[in-house]
Design an enzyme around this catalytic site. Structure first.
Site, mmCIF file in Angstrom:
data_model
loop_
_atom_site.group_PDB
_atom_site.id
_atom_site.type_symbol
_atom_site.label_atom_id
_atom_site.label_comp_id
_atom_site.label_asym_id
_atom_site.label_seq_id
_atom_site.Cartn_x
_atom_site.Cartn_y
_atom_site.Cartn_z
ATOM 1 N N HIS A 314 43.695 39.776 37.332
ATOM 2 C CA HIS A 314 44.130 39.467 35.962
ATOM 3 C C HIS A 314 43.047 40.010 35.045
ATOM 4 O O HIS A 314 41.894 40.197 35.368
ATOM 5 C CB HIS A 314 43.789 37.614 35.840
ATOM 6 N N ASP A 372 50.776 33.518 39.444
ATOM 7 C CA ASP A 372 52.232 34.065 40.186
ATOM 8 C C ASP A 372 51.991 34.159 41.640
ATOM 9 O O ASP A 372 53.188 34.312 42.609
ATOM 10 C CB ASP A 372 52.486 35.194 39.711
HETATM 11 C C1 SDX Z 1 50.378 37.291 34.431
HETATM 12 O O1 SDX Z 1 47.374 38.058 30.413
HETATM 13 C C2 SDX Z 1 47.959 37.109 30.908
HETATM 14 O O2 SDX Z 1 47.532 35.822 30.515
HETATM 15 C C3 SDX Z 1 49.081 37.214 31.973
HETATM 16 C C4 SDX Z 1 49.579 35.622 32.618
HETATM 17 C C5 SDX Z 1 50.131 34.648 31.468
HETATM 18 O O3 SDX Z 1 49.999 33.488 31.974
HETATM 19 O O4 SDX Z 1 50.451 35.214 30.498
HETATM 20 O O5 SDX Z 1 48.396 35.128 33.307
HETATM 21 C C6 SDX Z 1 50.560 36.027 33.802
HETATM 22 O O6 SDX Z 1 50.757 38.260 34.147
HETATM 23 C C7 SDX Z 1 49.375 37.150 35.599
HETATM 24 C C8 SDX Z 1 49.276 38.660 36.148
HETATM 25 C C9 SDX Z 1 50.290 38.759 37.135
HETATM 26 N N1 SDX Z 1 50.257 40.389 37.696
HETATM 27 C C10 SDX Z 1 50.199 40.491 38.935
HETATM 28 O O7 SDX Z 1 49.696 39.604 39.863
HETATM 29 C C11 SDX Z 1 50.398 41.981 39.133
HETATM 30 C C12 SDX Z 1 49.107 42.484 39.995
HETATM 31 N N2 SDX Z 1 47.948 42.470 39.248
HETATM 32 C C13 SDX Z 1 47.406 44.028 38.727
HETATM 33 O O8 SDX Z 1 48.653 44.667 38.389
HETATM 34 C C14 SDX Z 1 46.515 43.601 37.731
HETATM 35 O O9 SDX Z 1 45.471 42.658 38.067
HETATM 36 C C15 SDX Z 1 46.696 43.215 36.216
HETATM 37 C C16 SDX Z 1 47.796 44.005 35.311
HETATM 38 C C17 SDX Z 1 47.165 41.645 36.157
HETATM 39 C C18 SDX Z 1 45.436 43.300 35.426
HETATM 40 O O10 SDX Z 1 45.321 44.632 35.315
HETATM 41 P P1 SDX Z 1 43.863 45.073 34.541
HETATM 42 O O11 SDX Z 1 43.185 43.826 33.900
HETATM 43 O O12 SDX Z 1 44.416 46.158 33.756
HETATM 44 O O13 SDX Z 1 42.775 45.671 35.432
HETATM 45 P P2 SDX Z 1 42.896 47.021 36.111
HETATM 46 O O14 SDX Z 1 44.281 47.348 36.345
HETATM 47 O O15 SDX Z 1 41.933 47.828 35.083
HETATM 48 O O16 SDX Z 1 42.229 46.701 37.572
HETATM 49 C C19 SDX Z 1 40.811 46.766 37.617
HETATM 50 C C20 SDX Z 1 40.548 47.239 39.163
HETATM 51 C C21 SDX Z 1 41.135 48.497 39.430
HETATM 52 O O17 SDX Z 1 40.417 49.245 40.363
HETATM 53 P P3 SDX Z 1 39.181 50.380 39.984
HETATM 54 O O18 SDX Z 1 40.010 51.168 39.106
HETATM 55 O O19 SDX Z 1 38.105 49.655 39.207
HETATM 56 O O20 SDX Z 1 39.023 51.123 41.285
HETATM 57 O O21 SDX Z 1 41.220 46.315 40.247
HETATM 58 C C22 SDX Z 1 42.203 47.035 40.777
HETATM 59 C C23 SDX Z 1 42.521 48.268 39.869
HETATM 60 O O22 SDX Z 1 43.050 49.210 40.768
HETATM 61 N N3 SDX Z 1 43.282 46.064 40.937
HETATM 62 C C24 SDX Z 1 44.235 45.859 41.993
HETATM 63 C C25 SDX Z 1 44.792 44.611 41.482
HETATM 64 N N4 SDX Z 1 44.741 44.419 40.251
HETATM 65 C C26 SDX Z 1 43.771 45.268 39.845
HETATM 66 N N5 SDX Z 1 44.094 46.415 42.995
HETATM 67 C C27 SDX Z 1 44.932 45.845 43.967
HETATM 68 N N6 SDX Z 1 45.715 44.861 43.945
HETATM 69 C C28 SDX Z 1 45.673 44.311 42.621
HETATM 70 N N7 SDX Z 1 46.528 43.234 42.146
#
Ligand code: SDX
Length: 437
Positions: A314, A372
């Site tokens: 998140h 989710d």
């Molecule tokens: C919702 O914003 C809100 O408030 C949203 C929400 C709401 O109520 O409105 O809470 C609802 O959208 C919840 C989130 C639902 N999405 C998912 O579950 C999809 C999976 N999650 C990822 O796509 C991700 O975690 C996000 C999009 C939710 C957040 O992405 P960020 O903040 O841009 O984080 P990032 O991509 O910069 O990740 C940081 C690190 C990265 O690795 P490094 O580059 O540091 O090595 O964490 C890794 C990412 O690759 N990472 C994951 C991951 N999420 C982040 N690796 C594997 N699996 C994951 N799910």
């Protein structure tokens, strides 16, 4: 950059090392959570923009509606913890709280529920919009189209500068979303539309329109309606997430509320946002068995693999999403009350959560289950098809979107949203006629 003082007239001093010039930037303090550095005058004074793609460190507005402490895993609606609202309140009361800032008295709540109830019907001609879609259209596509089209029907509530218009449009959107969602589901099934019933609660009405048929009496299960009501509360608002920011940006141009909410629905649809609940079920189906979990954990960690562990991570929460905890508890409750002894998907999800939360990659990046991760399992247990999961999220989030939209319209400092950029393309160059290229 240094922080010269706290409290009133606090400033940050920004020094430009290219010419040694120093700039004083005002600091604005929050009632709780991070202060902000007011950079509104930065470009005029320094000829520089700030740069923050994804807005990881940027506040887009001042708001009094919802507060999240991502490190502590805290979520407050108008200051009240989500856990207390999930346990003691109900969705109509939460709608009133988000819209008006205070919990309603008994009399206020009764009037609000009646006002919402009397807006649940759709103009009869709107039924024709559904019939223009293929039966296999994704219900989110239907919802985007039909909600946007509401502005063609309700001209008496599109003057955004009229508080009465804003209130009526807000009530219409909150009230009609369950009807539109249920009709999208019925249309996909080829079953007749079921009209709302005024004697039912918001959640009961939604389930009734989803599952009743004209052929026999449909009794709404109190277990399911209570679970649905709680799920709607958990999803109602969440600060400036992608879809809420979309609604605010669309609304900043003066666009009508129906068009703004349709834009929010489109943004919510993405798998990185509200579409994740549908993606979690698809992922669990792909993993299939506990023995395969480690292979998928490996994929999630592989930078060359686009696979992400859906329902994990998140932008704000760097601790357990408090909604995920409530959702997981509800999961057990609903499955037990429905007499579903062993739901393999729930067992698989809990094993996946256990393994991920022991894995250094997830621990070091503070990737916890979000709202989710468990919601899809409850929805499946309630008989809701996967393609409807994000639609339910949109039904719940509409109150948050309209509350934030109203706050934006009423904000005297509000201006049209128009971000700048870091331009790294060609500098000026001559046009070359085609015979010279
Ligand atoms: C919702 O914003 C809100 O408030 C949203 C929400 C709401 O109520 O409105 O809470 C609802 O959208 C919840 C989130 C639902 N999405 C998912 O579950 C999809 C999976 N999650 C990822 O796509 C991700 O975690 C996000 C999009 C939710 C957040 O992405 P960020 O903040 O841009 O984080 P990032 O991509 O910069 O990740 C940081 C690190 C990265 O690795 P490094 O580059 O540091 O090595 O964490 C890794 C990412 O690759 N990472 C994951 C991951 N999420 C982040 N690796 C594997 N699996 C994951 N799910």
């Amino acid at each position: 950059m240094s922080d010269t003082s706290h409290g009133k007239n606090a400033t940050f001093t920004l020094t430009d090392n290219r010419d040694g010039k120093a700039y004083e930037l005002p600091v604005m303090d929050a009632s709780v959570g991070p202060s902000v550095i007011d950079v509104r005058k930065l470009y005029a004074e320094t000829d520089c923009f700030t740069y923050d793609p994804g807005f990881t460190s940027t506040g887009s507005c001042e708001s009094k509606i919802t507060y999240i402490d991502g490190d502590a895993g805290i979520l407050l609606y108008r200051g009240i913890p989500i856990q207390d609202l999930a346990e003691h309140s109900d969705f109509m009361e939460v709608c009133y709280l988000l819209l008006y800032g205070e919990l309603p008295t008994g009399q206020q709540k009764g009037k609000f529920e009646k006002d919402i109830t009397y807006h649940t019907m759709l103009h009869e001609q709107i039924a024709n919009f559904f019939r223009g879609f293929r039966r296999d259209a994704h219900p989110m596509a239907v919802m985007c189209g039909v909600v946007g089209a509401l502005s063609a029907f309700y001209h008496d509530s599109t003057d955004i500068n009229d508080p009465h218009h804003r209130m009526i449009a807000s009530y219409r959107l909150i009230a009609k979303m369950p009807t539109i969602a249920a009709w999208a589901y019925k249309y996909a099934l080829g079953q007749p539309f079921i009209y709302p019933r005024n004697e039912l609660s918001f959640a009961e009405n939604f389930l009734h329109m989803m599952y009743a048929t004209p052929c026999e009496e449909y009794k709404v299960s109190p277990v399911l309606s209570r679970a649905m009501d709680r799920i709607l509360t958990l999803h109602a608002d969440h600060e400036q997430n992608a879809s809420t920011s979309t609604v605010r940006l669309a609304g900043s141009s003066g666009a009508n509320p129906f068009a703004c909410i349709s834009a929010g629905i489109a943004s919510l649809w993405g798998p990185a946002h509200g579409g994740a609940n549908e993606a979690v079920l698809t992922m669990l189906g792909e993993i299939g068995h506990k023995d395969n979990i480690n292979e998928y954990i490996k994929k999630a960690k592989d930078k060359d693999d686009p696979f992400r562990l859906m329902g994990f991570g998140h932008r704000v929460y760097k601790n357990m999403d408090p909604r995920a905890n409530v959702m997981r508890d509800s999961c057990h409750e609903v499955l037990e009350e429905l007499g579903i002894k062993d739901e393999p998907l729930l067992d698989l999800a809990m094993e996946l959560e256990r393994i991920a939360l022991e894995d250094e990659y997830f621990v070091s990046r503070k990737l916890f289950p979000n709202v989710d991760f468990y919601s899809g399992i409850i929805f499946k247990a309630m008989g809701i098809p996967t393609s409807m999961f994000t639609v339910l999220f949109a039904v719940a989030r509409t109150v948050g979107w309209v509350a934030q939209w109203n706050e934006m319209v009423e904000d005297p400092s509000q201006k049209i949203g128009r971000p700048r950029q870091l331009y790294t393309g060609y500098t000026e160059r001559p046009y070359v006629p085609i015979d010279k290229r």
